[in-house]
Design a protein around this motif. Structure first.
Motif, PDB file in Angstrom:
ATOM      1  N   THR A   1       0.859  -1.316   0.181  1.00 42.82           N
ATOM      2  CA  THR A   1      -0.094   0.162   0.175  1.00 42.82           C
ATOM      3  C   THR A   1       0.855   1.353   0.000  1.00 42.82           C
ATOM      4  O   THR A   1       0.468   2.184  -0.729  1.00 42.82           O
ATOM      5  CB  THR A   1      -0.970   0.021   1.151  1.00 42.82           C
ATOM      6  OG1 THR A   1      -1.783  -1.271   1.094  1.00 42.82           O
ATOM      7  CG2 THR A   1      -1.775   1.429   1.150  1.00 42.82           C
TER       8      THR A   1
ATOM      9  N   SER B   1      -8.549   1.228  -3.732  1.00 41.04           N
ATOM     10  CA  SER B   1      -9.844   1.562  -2.487  1.00 41.04           C
ATOM     11  C   SER B   1     -11.036   1.295  -3.052  1.00 41.04           C
ATOM     12  O   SER B   1     -11.844   0.846  -2.315  1.00 41.04           O
ATOM     13  CB  SER B   1      -9.600   3.083  -2.144  1.00 41.04           C
ATOM     14  OG  SER B   1     -10.484   3.449  -1.115  1.00 41.04           O
TER      15      SER B   1
ATOM     16  N   TYR C   1     -11.457  -2.427  -3.112  1.00 43.38           N
ATOM     17  CA  TYR C   1     -11.631  -3.023  -1.523  1.00 43.38           C
ATOM     18  C   TYR C   1     -13.052  -2.785  -1.156  1.00 43.38           C
ATOM     19  O   TYR C   1     -13.592  -3.488  -0.401  1.00 43.38           O
ATOM     20  CB  TYR C   1     -10.708  -2.378  -0.860  1.00 43.38           C
ATOM     21  CG  TYR C   1     -10.497  -2.885   0.698  1.00 43.38           C
ATOM     22  CD1 TYR C   1     -10.103  -4.268   0.548  1.00 43.38           C
ATOM     23  CD2 TYR C   1     -10.583  -2.070   1.651  1.00 43.38           C
ATOM     24  CE1 TYR C   1     -10.103  -4.676   2.034  1.00 43.38           C
ATOM     25  CE2 TYR C   1     -10.658  -2.462   3.015  1.00 43.38           C
ATOM     26  CZ  TYR C   1     -10.184  -3.945   2.943  1.00 43.38           C
ATOM     27  OH  TYR C   1     -10.091  -4.499   4.341  1.00 43.38           O
TER      28      TYR C   1
ATOM     29  N   GLU D   1     -15.234  -5.116  -2.682  1.00 37.07           N
ATOM     30  CA  GLU D   1     -15.206  -6.413  -2.012  1.00 37.07           C
ATOM     31  C   GLU D   1     -15.385  -6.656  -0.619  1.00 37.07           C
ATOM     32  O   GLU D   1     -16.001  -7.580  -0.175  1.00 37.07           O
ATOM     33  CB  GLU D   1     -13.603  -7.015  -2.095  1.00 37.07           C
ATOM     34  CG  GLU D   1     -13.009  -7.664  -3.517  1.00 37.07           C
ATOM     35  CD  GLU D   1     -13.911  -8.624  -3.939  1.00 37.07           C
ATOM     36  OE1 GLU D   1     -13.797  -9.644  -3.478  1.00 37.07           O
ATOM     37  OE2 GLU D   1     -14.333  -8.547  -5.099  1.00 37.07           O
ATOM     38  N   SER D   2     -15.409  -5.636   0.098  1.00 35.34           N
ATOM     39  CA  SER D   2     -15.527  -5.873   1.661  1.00 35.34           C
ATOM     40  C   SER D   2     -17.071  -5.687   1.834  1.00 35.34           C
ATOM     41  O   SER D   2     -17.772  -6.463   2.564  1.00 35.34           O
ATOM     42  CB  SER D   2     -14.842  -4.612   2.437  1.00 35.34           C
ATOM     43  OG  SER D   2     -14.963  -3.316   1.787  1.00 35.34           O
TER      44      SER D   2
ATOM     45  N   VAL E   1     -11.327  -3.710   8.204  1.00 34.35           N
ATOM     46  CA  VAL E   1     -11.583  -2.915   7.092  1.00 34.35           C
ATOM     47  C   VAL E   1     -11.544  -1.621   7.155  1.00 34.35           C
ATOM     48  O   VAL E   1     -10.820  -0.654   6.340  1.00 34.35           O
ATOM     49  CB  VAL E   1     -13.179  -3.465   6.829  1.00 34.35           C
ATOM     50  CG1 VAL E   1     -13.688  -2.261   5.694  1.00 34.35           C
ATOM     51  CG2 VAL E   1     -13.141  -4.750   6.272  1.00 34.35           C
TER      52      VAL E   1
ATOM     53  N   THR F   1      -8.831   0.655   5.305  1.00 31.65           N
ATOM     54  CA  THR F   1      -9.589   1.981   4.467  1.00 31.65           C
ATOM     55  C   THR F   1      -8.682   3.073   4.826  1.00 31.65           C
ATOM     56  O   THR F   1      -8.402   3.996   3.996  1.00 31.65           O
ATOM     57  CB  THR F   1     -11.055   2.225   4.772  1.00 31.65           C
ATOM     58  OG1 THR F   1     -11.633   0.914   4.373  1.00 31.65           O
ATOM     59  CG2 THR F   1     -11.483   3.176   4.234  1.00 31.65           C
TER      60      THR F   1
END
Length: 98
Positions: A29, A41, A44, A47-48, A72, A76
């Motif tokens: 990252t 981002s 993610y 997906e999250s 998460v 983030t």
């Protein structure tokens, strides 16, 4: 070695593995450009949201769900700017569904 000792050893191994994976992801990252972080981002967030929906429909223990949410949020923050809001088809208001 009794069963409890074997379970403790496995948990210890999993913790070490998880820490190494988290360290690797943190390094990746940090190496991303601002534009790349925005792309990651967005993916993610999507997906999250999908994983969150699956967790909510599962019999996962509350501790699992809480830890998922905590991690998460941490990831983030690591990515920087807030990700876009993701609405899954099952989460959309009734009038927007086809």
């Amino acid at each position: 070695m009794n069963e409890l000792d074997a379970l403790r050893a496995k948990v210890d191994q999993l913790q070490g593995s998880l820490l190494a994976t988290e360290c690797f992801l943190n390094a990746l990252t940090e190496a991303l450009s601002s534009e790349q972080r925005q792309v990651v981002s967005a993916f993610y967030a999507s997906e999250s949201a999908a994983f969150r929906a699956a967790l909510m429909r599962s019999t996962a223990p509350e501790a699992t769900v809480d830890t998922f949410e905590r991690d998460v949020e941490r990831a983030t923050r690591l990515l920087g700017d807030p990700p876009p809001v993701v609405v899954l088809p099952d989460d959309a208001p009734f009038e927007e569904r086809e």
